[in-house]
Design an enzyme around this catalytic site. Sequence first.
Site, PDB file in Angstrom:
ATOM      1  N   HIS A   1     -20.699  26.749 -36.302  1.00  0.00           N
ATOM      2  CA  HIS A   1     -21.509  27.888 -35.846  1.00  0.00           C
ATOM      3  C   HIS A   1     -22.817  27.940 -36.624  1.00  0.00           C
ATOM      4  O   HIS A   1     -23.040  27.145 -37.533  1.00  0.00           O
ATOM      5  CB  HIS A   1     -20.739  29.196 -35.942  1.00  0.00           C
ATOM      6  CG  HIS A   1     -20.371  29.606 -37.334  1.00  0.00           C
ATOM      7  ND1 HIS A   1     -19.305  29.060 -37.995  1.00  0.00           N
ATOM      8  CD2 HIS A   1     -20.912  30.503 -38.187  1.00  0.00           C
ATOM      9  CE1 HIS A   1     -19.205  29.609 -39.194  1.00  0.00           C
ATOM     10  NE2 HIS A   1     -20.173  30.497 -39.332  1.00  0.00           N
TER      11      HIS A   1
ATOM     12  N   ASP B   1     -24.537  28.728 -44.111  1.00  0.00           N
ATOM     13  CA  ASP B   1     -23.581  28.038 -44.976  1.00  0.00           C
ATOM     14  C   ASP B   1     -22.735  27.042 -44.182  1.00  0.00           C
ATOM     15  O   ASP B   1     -21.833  26.416 -44.711  1.00  0.00           O
ATOM     16  CB  ASP B   1     -22.705  29.039 -45.750  1.00  0.00           C
ATOM     17  CG  ASP B   1     -21.927  29.973 -44.839  1.00  0.00           C
ATOM     18  OD1 ASP B   1     -22.389  30.172 -43.707  1.00  0.00           O
ATOM     19  OD2 ASP B   1     -20.889  30.499 -45.255  1.00  0.00           O
TER      20      ASP B   1
ATOM     21  N   HIS C   1     -16.331  34.404 -34.120  1.00  0.00           N
ATOM     22  CA  HIS C   1     -16.921  34.835 -35.391  1.00  0.00           C
ATOM     23  C   HIS C   1     -18.353  35.336 -35.177  1.00  0.00           C
ATOM     24  O   HIS C   1     -18.687  36.446 -35.561  1.00  0.00           O
ATOM     25  CB  HIS C   1     -16.858  33.667 -36.363  1.00  0.00           C
ATOM     26  CG  HIS C   1     -17.625  33.854 -37.618  1.00  0.00           C
ATOM     27  ND1 HIS C   1     -17.301  34.821 -38.534  1.00  0.00           N
ATOM     28  CD2 HIS C   1     -18.707  33.201 -38.104  1.00  0.00           C
ATOM     29  CE1 HIS C   1     -18.159  34.740 -39.542  1.00  0.00           C
ATOM     30  NE2 HIS C   1     -19.015  33.781 -39.303  1.00  0.00           N
TER      31      HIS C   1
ATOM     32  N   GLU D   1     -10.372  28.470 -42.412  1.00  0.00           N
ATOM     33  CA  GLU D   1     -11.088  29.273 -43.401  1.00  0.00           C
ATOM     34  C   GLU D   1     -10.112  30.309 -43.946  1.00  0.00           C
ATOM     35  O   GLU D   1      -9.085  30.604 -43.324  1.00  0.00           O
ATOM     36  CB  GLU D   1     -12.282  29.971 -42.745  1.00  0.00           C
ATOM     37  CG  GLU D   1     -11.892  30.952 -41.659  1.00  0.00           C
ATOM     38  CD  GLU D   1     -12.559  32.310 -41.815  1.00  0.00           C
ATOM     39  OE1 GLU D   1     -12.936  32.637 -42.945  1.00  0.00           O
ATOM     40  OE2 GLU D   1     -12.681  33.019 -40.807  1.00  0.00           O
TER      41      GLU D   1
ATOM     42  N   HIS E   1     -13.013  27.501 -47.606  1.00  0.00           N
ATOM     43  CA  HIS E   1     -13.880  28.641 -47.357  1.00  0.00           C
ATOM     44  C   HIS E   1     -13.200  29.946 -47.798  1.00  0.00           C
ATOM     45  O   HIS E   1     -12.955  30.835 -46.983  1.00  0.00           O
ATOM     46  CB  HIS E   1     -14.224  28.685 -45.859  1.00  0.00           C
ATOM     47  CG  HIS E   1     -15.439  29.511 -45.542  1.00  0.00           C
ATOM     48  ND1 HIS E   1     -15.417  30.875 -45.476  1.00  0.00           N
ATOM     49  CD2 HIS E   1     -16.707  29.144 -45.256  1.00  0.00           C
ATOM     50  CE1 HIS E   1     -16.622  31.313 -45.149  1.00  0.00           C
ATOM     51  NE2 HIS E   1     -17.428  30.297 -45.026  1.00  0.00           N
TER      52      HIS E   1
END
Lengths: 730, 685
Positions: free
Chosen positions: B67, B71, B156, B202, B413
Amino acid sequence: MRLTSLLPDGEPNCMALKLRQMLILLDCGLGQEQLYAMPVREGGLTETHKNVAELAAVTATTSKQTNATNNKRPNSTVSNAEQTDLRQDWASFLKSSTASFQPNKKKARTGDGAGVPETRLEGESGLGSGSGSGAGSASASANSPSAKGTSPTASRDYMFKLPDFSGIDLKSIDVVLISNYNHILALPYLTEFTDFQGRIFATEPTIEFGRQLMTEFVSFFGTAVASSPHEAIDRKKLVARSGAGLYPAYTLADIKACIDKIQAVRFREHITLYGSLKLTAHSAGYCLGSSNWLVQIGTENIAFVSSSSTQSNLHPDLFDGTLLEHASTVVAADLCPKGSTTYDSGMNDICANVARTIARKGHVLIPCTISGFLFDLLEDIHLHLNRMGLVSQVQYSFVSPVADTALQYSNILAEWMAPRKQEMVYLPEAPLLHGLLLEKGAAKNYKSVHGAFSSDLKHPCIVFGGHPTLRSGPMVNLLHMWGRNSNNSIIFIEPRVDVPASLEPYEGLEISQSICPLDIRLSIDQLVEVMNKYRHAKHVLVPRSATSSTLADGTAELSDAKGTTSTSAIRWSSYKVGESIQLDMGSLYETVLLSEELAKGIYPQAFGNTSYAAVAGSLSIYNNQMQLEPASVTGRQVLALYTQRQLRGVMNLQNLLAGLVAIGVVDPEVTESGPDKDETGSTLPEIKVEFELAGRRSCIIVREDETIVKCDESVRPLLREPILKCFQTL
Amino acid sequence: MTIQIVPLGAGQDVGRSCILITIGGKNIMLDCGMHMGFNDERRFPDFSYISKTGDFTEMLDCVIISHFHLDHCGALPFFTEMCGYDGNIYMTHPTKAICPILLEDYRKISVDRKGERNFFTSQNIKDCMKKVIAVNLHQTIMVDDDLEICAYYAGHVLGAAMFYIRVGEESLVYTGDYNMTPDRHLGSAWIDKVRPDVLITESTYATTIRDSKRSRERDFLKKVHDCVADGGNVIIPVFALGRAQELCILIETYWERMDLKVPIYFSAGLTEKANHFYRLFINWTNEKIKSTFVHRNMFDFKHIKAWDRSYLDSPGPMVVFATPGMLHSGTSLELFKKWAPDPKNMVIMPGYCVAGTVGSKVLAGEKRIQIDSFTSVDVNLQVKNLSFSAHADAKGIMQLIRQCEAKNVVLVHGEKSSMGFLKSRIMTEFGIPCFDPANGETISVETSHVIPIEMSASLLKQHLIRQAEAQQEPGLASSSSPSDSSDDNVEPGSVHHKPPKAASSIRPKDKVLIQGMLVMDDGKPIRLEDADEVLDRVGMARHKVRFEVRKPYNATALRLSVEEAASKMKSSLEEGPTAMETDDNELATASAPPTASVSFDSFKDWDSDSYALDLVFVALQKSIGSHIKLSREGSSIVVRSVKIRAPTALDDFEQGGLLVGWDYEDEDLATRVLLVVTLALNVSR
């Protein structure tokens, strides 16, 4: 596999494909042919509709009174009021149609059950022309509940002929695959009126545009009353009973229920059903979300190539031919008829035509659905008008109950568009031009010609919308309004439309007519080209209309420029409505995973180019995946019981004797007997070897394809080796 | 076969996500992010791990970006344009559209603001994006002949995706960041039951539960409301895309619900453009927004208006979304300078701030901030730091593992401590291995190597029928017991347990014993077919070999044992039926039928062969009768081609013993039968 086409050539697709144990319905289109035999219905009336207003003065007054009384009634519901409105329209229409257009001209059309509505039409018209007030009173009387069922209004429903489902057990259909929104209109009949319980797959845009087309269809041809008259009938039986009858349109509720049953897919999304059936949609390049389906069952691959286009300058995602690389059988449908106009050549004509009309301040009517190549055409027209310096004067109007949704929705589908259009959203800009035009106010959309349409109207105006058959929808009103002015023009752009038949009910039209049907579908020549490009030994089925003759071996000669016939690589044959085609698929294989553990213990033996290895294990079926693993100890014992050993070759006596000597046999006694020498009457030649081993008398009888060993149990282990050595074992 | 996983970033950490995987001989980079907390070389992943010489294109088969958050994609232009990677890059359409804007924003801060050199340029970003291949959800992309990838909705941010990667029979899922509960404008993450060998997930909120996020939102809205109710101004520094839209929707819906009239402004020329992205990608939002967009587009905000500098002096109260997000320049800084001294006002920092910016100083709680060499400002306003990015909580992570049925889990993550908690929970709840590698640590996961073959359907059918028939043999099925069927549900009979017959017959057959011949032809898939058919095709003549052997046995011993048993039976009958139970169970059952059929006084015309056949028949039925059909025809027993009979005068065999004959193809069966016969007739005990 068996393929049956359920709708005639030239109509939308509907085909039943029986593949192994699966029954798959390819598309579910609704025949359009019968529409031409239907009466014209106003999409609604406008204040400017002077003709009608004048001629229907009497009726109008009657209706107005009815309307007024209705409105006064305090407990009259909204739907009641709507019904009344509709009836008022109907009443005026009856008047106007009989007086000014006389739609009761006899048609030459025969068959297809068209007789039923025609007779009705005749009766109605008789009533209408007999006395204008009679029609008015008839519609007024329809307000009373008792008269509802028998009222002429209800009996004037449009009736539609479904695909011929008579030969199919609808309950046993496993899957329905929809290729694009042009082939979806009959789906609510299948899902809502029958005991169909299979699954339906279509791409997201196909579902959304399909819903819009259905909605439009209902608003044009649905029953005039809000509550559907067939509600009372056993709906399931309605369609299931027969394939040939005529049925009224479904309702908005049916559409919602039907659309909810469709599962959305995306291009190249792999769908696995029932463990063995794999389905994949591939872009067809014909319109937004148009797809060709690859159906894989076991190791068999069948490609369904529906409406497709290899034209690369349009907005839909490009044709994806990779499904043909895997397919052994191809079913091609919805080809472009011979001699159709290509997009590029026809588009220029249309642009020129539009420009001429605009230049003389005339209106342009373009009857079409708000979808497909219209979005490209609009861009081209706009560019052309811009070049001619006419663009500032023009207003584009989209009139359809779904115009708003169609225009907005199409612009958020960048992922389904050609790369050129996809790039636009990164800027970010609406990928299709109408987004910009709507924003700037150069284009407007309306639900119908009522209300805002006439007040916004600028001269000149280009109107898109309505139904191409001109039997209902806004074009009917507009044709009444503008049809008598030769400055205006009507341009037919949709293929599959019989223009003379469309215009038949209208008399005294002065409007300039031009027929430029643009056909972007694959022609038979293009199909041959595509098939040759994605080379793979295959069998291609095409509609009968694309062939010129059937050859003696059952294959077809195509009607393309070269007169292509079958070769060793591609076998062509044809299908036709009402005929089933049976194809042999060879033996079926299932995909199984061989576990590493089992594979380690396999030692293949080569015979020529091929290796063989006997394998035994336990097949587990888990998560729809079959895996062959080593059997457990007990499993192996059981397997041993079933093991069938194989001996191949011919017994060689010399080898056998040598082998026997090697294990210590002294002087075996060899006797030959046969049909010639034998006295006992045996017909088979045989050689008997008798000897003594380990103190036991033993005997081996060798025949052509058989060897019999007779010995004592203690001796057998000794004899086994020399005998087996004579053969090849696996 | 093994799958190897090395996090270059995001290993026990949040930031610069970059995970290398090796699956089926393919090397793939998952995400290529930067770390916001560093300004030196640590801000980018250590690409030299991949290749010391820089031939990244050779080494990597593809790069996948989940995405548009920096980061996850911030190092991409650096990697492609400055390190020279030239291979395939995959991301979804919205990511491809929005990613360059955020990269450009970031570049501006780093280069224009902080004067960094050796940083990627605007042109680099453009060139980099040209190499990107946009993918659609659920669409299966063949990267090459063996490697396939498929994107799933992650919920997300707009366009966030989880990726399923498959090579041959090995597979892996990388989640990127995801959210399992639908939020204001996005749907929830969803994945097919793909059963990956490895799930890399994550774990940002590994120890949080969702309710706390909801209450934080409520808390945030209440604070904003209280502030404006007191006549204070609220400034929310944001970047034009991403969280800004999430917060706008949050505040917009609240304003609508509470019917507030306090004006909300959005500064930045980008806003319109940014919202336009959201409008064009409405397909990637949730169902509610999608279904209503024709009538009312959620991103056409009613309460939020464009900011104009002239509003700066209007009395307030107001809420202003101002760019840029780190308070280092532009409108946000200007507003901050004006409002900072008043304790009634409030600043809400919804994201991360690069060290050294005004934003980071505000977050650090500095009371007097030097803005440039000439101006400094007193910070008296209220400072809130709230992150509303949508991540899956512990429950959501567990739900995803269950949904895709992962065989191994790798956590990335997230914070090391919370990872440990989640890791033990996953291991105990699912009983599957779970890893939380640090950066640069290699995880190797063993996968089973299976070979796909094609099995003839008729072969399968034939075996299914055989198995079904064997189990339907009346009276025999009952001898198979479920307690023994742990690995195969077909097993040799045992008479010790007699389960209810119904239970075993309705049990689904999840295992079938299969025998066949593998045919390996160059260039064609390996096929498993019926051995006979294959050999017939090979074209060699079949030869039948029949063995007939004499099976001698001790007739006298047999007779003695029977007589002994009979007399025992007689005495036990006299003594009472209880004596029977003390008898050796097996012997009693074995000799029961013959004793029943042979009357006690009939030893005079004793036919030892027929008696031996009886014994053999009973023994065979007990041992193999549940799998194979036995038949007794007069003086012979027939099991397929195996025939056991008493010799007749015609046979030129030595006298004494039974004759056992069989075709060589049934050799294995015959071996078993001979063994049973030997045991049955060996009664010298």
